[in-house]
Scaffold this motif. Structure first.
Motif, PDB file in Angstrom:
ATOM      1  N   UNK A  84      29.190 -17.372 -26.326  1.00  0.00           N
ATOM      2  CA  UNK A  84      30.215 -16.670 -25.557  1.00  0.00           C
ATOM      3  C   UNK A  84      31.508 -17.480 -25.617  1.00  0.00           C
ATOM      4  N   UNK A  85      32.591 -16.822 -25.943  1.00  0.00           N
ATOM      5  CA  UNK A  85      33.880 -17.504 -26.058  1.00  0.00           C
ATOM      6  C   UNK A  85      34.998 -16.472 -25.945  1.00  0.00           C
ATOM      7  N   UNK A  86      36.200 -16.953 -25.727  1.00  0.00           N
ATOM      8  CA  UNK A  86      37.347 -16.059 -25.672  1.00  0.00           C
ATOM      9  C   UNK A  86      37.715 -15.571 -27.068  1.00  0.00           C
ATOM     10  N   UNK A  87      38.157 -14.327 -27.145  1.00  0.00           N
ATOM     11  CA  UNK A  87      38.628 -13.801 -28.425  1.00  0.00           C
ATOM     12  C   UNK A  87      40.157 -13.725 -28.448  1.00  0.00           C
ATOM     13  N   UNK A  88      40.765 -14.195 -27.378  1.00  0.00           N
ATOM     14  CA  UNK A  88      42.227 -14.167 -27.266  1.00  0.00           C
ATOM     15  C   UNK A  88      42.786 -15.524 -27.680  1.00  0.00           C
ATOM     16  N   UNK A  89      43.607 -15.523 -28.699  1.00  0.00           N
ATOM     17  CA  UNK A  89      44.250 -16.751 -29.147  1.00  0.00           C
ATOM     18  C   UNK A  89      45.670 -16.871 -28.607  1.00  0.00           C
ATOM     19  N   UNK A  90      46.308 -15.743 -28.381  1.00  0.00           N
ATOM     20  CA  UNK A  90      47.648 -15.729 -27.783  1.00  0.00           C
ATOM     21  C   UNK A  90      47.865 -14.397 -27.101  1.00  0.00           C
ATOM     22  N   UNK A  91      48.728 -14.384 -26.089  1.00  0.00           N
ATOM     23  CA  UNK A  91      48.893 -13.186 -25.267  1.00  0.00           C
ATOM     24  C   UNK A  91      49.552 -12.036 -26.020  1.00  0.00           C
ATOM     25  N   UNK A  92      50.340 -12.339 -27.054  1.00  0.00           N
ATOM     26  CA  UNK A  92      51.040 -11.286 -27.791  1.00  0.00           C
ATOM     27  C   UNK A  92      50.290 -10.849 -29.048  1.00  0.00           C
ATOM     28  N   UNK A  93      48.957 -10.936 -28.997  1.00  0.00           N
ATOM     29  CA  UNK A  93      48.145 -10.452 -30.115  1.00  0.00           C
ATOM     30  C   UNK A  93      48.341  -8.950 -30.301  1.00  0.00           C
ATOM     31  N   UNK A  94      48.109  -8.427 -31.512  1.00  0.00           N
ATOM     32  CA  UNK A  94      48.251  -6.976 -31.751  1.00  0.00           C
ATOM     33  C   UNK A  94      47.352  -6.153 -30.837  1.00  0.00           C
ATOM     34  N   UNK A  95      47.763  -4.927 -30.591  1.00  0.00           N
ATOM     35  CA  UNK A  95      47.035  -4.046 -29.682  1.00  0.00           C
ATOM     36  C   UNK A  95      45.600  -3.808 -30.142  1.00  0.00           C
ATOM     37  N   UNK A  96      45.363  -3.732 -31.451  1.00  0.00           N
ATOM     38  CA  UNK A  96      44.019  -3.488 -31.967  1.00  0.00           C
ATOM     39  C   UNK A  96      43.085  -4.676 -31.748  1.00  0.00           C
ATOM     40  N   UNK A  97      43.646  -5.872 -31.607  1.00  0.00           N
ATOM     41  CA  UNK A  97      42.825  -7.056 -31.393  1.00  0.00           C
ATOM     42  C   UNK A  97      42.674  -7.391 -29.908  1.00  0.00           C
ATOM     43  N   UNK A  98      43.743  -7.231 -29.169  1.00  0.00           N
ATOM     44  CA  UNK A  98      43.748  -7.461 -27.724  1.00  0.00           C
ATOM     45  C   UNK A  98      44.576  -6.342 -27.105  1.00  0.00           C
ATOM     46  N   UNK A  99      43.905  -5.262 -26.640  1.00  0.00           N
ATOM     47  CA  UNK A  99      44.617  -4.061 -26.159  1.00  0.00           C
ATOM     48  C   UNK A  99      45.710  -4.377 -25.144  1.00  0.00           C
ATOM     49  N   UNK A 100      46.844  -3.703 -25.311  1.00  0.00           N
ATOM     50  CA  UNK A 100      47.954  -3.891 -24.375  1.00  0.00           C
ATOM     51  C   UNK A 100      47.545  -3.535 -22.945  1.00  0.00           C
ATOM     52  N   UNK A 101      46.693  -2.510 -22.828  1.00  0.00           N
ATOM     53  CA  UNK A 101      46.229  -2.119 -21.489  1.00  0.00           C
ATOM     54  C   UNK A 101      45.435  -3.248 -20.836  1.00  0.00           C
ATOM     55  N   UNK A 102      44.679  -3.994 -21.654  1.00  0.00           N
ATOM     56  CA  UNK A 102      43.914  -5.120 -21.110  1.00  0.00           C
ATOM     57  C   UNK A 102      44.824  -6.278 -20.730  1.00  0.00           C
ATOM     58  N   UNK A 103      45.895  -6.444 -21.467  1.00  0.00           N
ATOM     59  CA  UNK A 103      46.864  -7.488 -21.118  1.00  0.00           C
ATOM     60  C   UNK A 103      47.443  -7.204 -19.738  1.00  0.00           C
ATOM     61  N   UNK A 104      47.832  -5.931 -19.532  1.00  0.00           N
ATOM     62  CA  UNK A 104      48.386  -5.546 -18.236  1.00  0.00           C
ATOM     63  C   UNK A 104      47.339  -5.685 -17.135  1.00  0.00           C
ATOM     64  N   UNK A 105      46.095  -5.266 -17.433  1.00  0.00           N
ATOM     65  CA  UNK A 105      45.017  -5.375 -16.446  1.00  0.00           C
ATOM     66  C   UNK A 105      44.770  -6.834 -16.073  1.00  0.00           C
ATOM     67  N   UNK A 106      44.815  -7.704 -17.072  1.00  0.00           N
ATOM     68  CA  UNK A 106      44.592  -9.131 -16.821  1.00  0.00           C
ATOM     69  C   UNK A 106      45.672  -9.697 -15.904  1.00  0.00           C
ATOM     70  N   UNK A 107      46.907  -9.241 -16.081  1.00  0.00           N
ATOM     71  CA  UNK A 107      48.007  -9.693 -15.227  1.00  0.00           C
ATOM     72  C   UNK A 107      47.770  -9.246 -13.782  1.00  0.00           C
TER      73      UNK A 107
END
Length: 233
Positions: A84-107
């Motif tokens: 188990x590990x994070x798949x996020x390397x940076x907050x501005x990753x592309x939407x297909x890799x780290x959905x923008x909706x999830x970025x907003x939800x995380x905030x």
């Protein structure tokens, strides 16, 4: 003079406030929001090839808001094991890799956690003091808990909005889309954050009861008697 006032309502509110904070934190940090389709290491899905699959090698990957759990496949003398590990390397990753909706939800969830952390501290302080900046500490904390609950609801709405990304399709199937999880199932983390949200709103209501209980006649009588530790059932 400092008075320590403990009533059934203040004790219940304090304990549930701490519990709601821990539930929200545990759900945010957990990678079990979505549970993917059964598969074996090295295969996209068990449904791709059902012949000769060893049941002990079958597992269900899972994914959270910023982390995921999968199983490393057998290589040379290294056995298969879940990781188990994070798949996020940076907050501005592309939407297909780290959905923008999830970025907003995380905030939104992050702000929720900060607010509930503050309320957890004030709930403990409330045993010794009943006001902050001239306002009832219970009223202020209850208001903050209501705001935190609303932020959680927004986060819960935003999370399924990101199910259409390429990352989720790898876990759930090609027909995944916003608010449609295809072959995936909701994990315990998703239900835990819902329970934490409901509990947060309950705490906001209990803060009113806690405030009134510390101003009861029985409490005032014990204060006049000069007691520093006041316990009212």
């Amino acid at each position: 003079m400092c008075y320590v006032i403990i009533t059934c309502w203040t004790l219940l509110w304090t304990l549930l406030s701490i519990a709601s904070f821990m539930m929200i934190i545990a759900s945010i940090m957990s990678p079990y929001w979505l549970v993917g389709t059964l598969r074996k290491a090295g295969s996209e899905s068990i449904y791709d090839n059902q012949t000769g699959v060893d049941p002990s090698r079958i597992f269900s990957p899972s994914i959270g808001i910023f982390n995921r759990c999968t199983r490393l496949h057998h290589y040379r003398n290294i056995d298969e094991r879940e990781t188990c590990a994070t798949f996020v390397t940076e907050f501005n990753m592309p939407d297909d890799e780290f959905p923008d909706a999830w970025k907003a939800a995380l905030v939104f969830f992050a702000f929720t956690a900060l607010i509930l952390l503050f309320v957890t501290v004030t709930s403990i302080i409330s045993l010794c003091t009943r006001s902050v900046c001239g306002k009832s500490i219970f009223t202020v904390s209850g208001l903050l808990q209501s705001i935190a609950g609303l932020l959680c609801i927004i986060g819960l709405i935003l999370y399924p909005a990101g199910w259409g990304s390429a990352t989720i399709k790898k876990y759930c199937g090609e027909y995944s889309s916003p608010f449609e999880k295809d072959k995936c199932s909701l994990g315990w983390s998703f239900y835990l954050v819902i329970a934490g949200t409901v509990l947060t709103f309950l705490c906001a209501f209990l803060s009113i009861k806690a405030d009134s209980s510390t101003s009861s006649r029985k409490v005032e009588e014990e204060v006049l008697e000069g007691k520093n530790l006041i316990c009212v059932v």
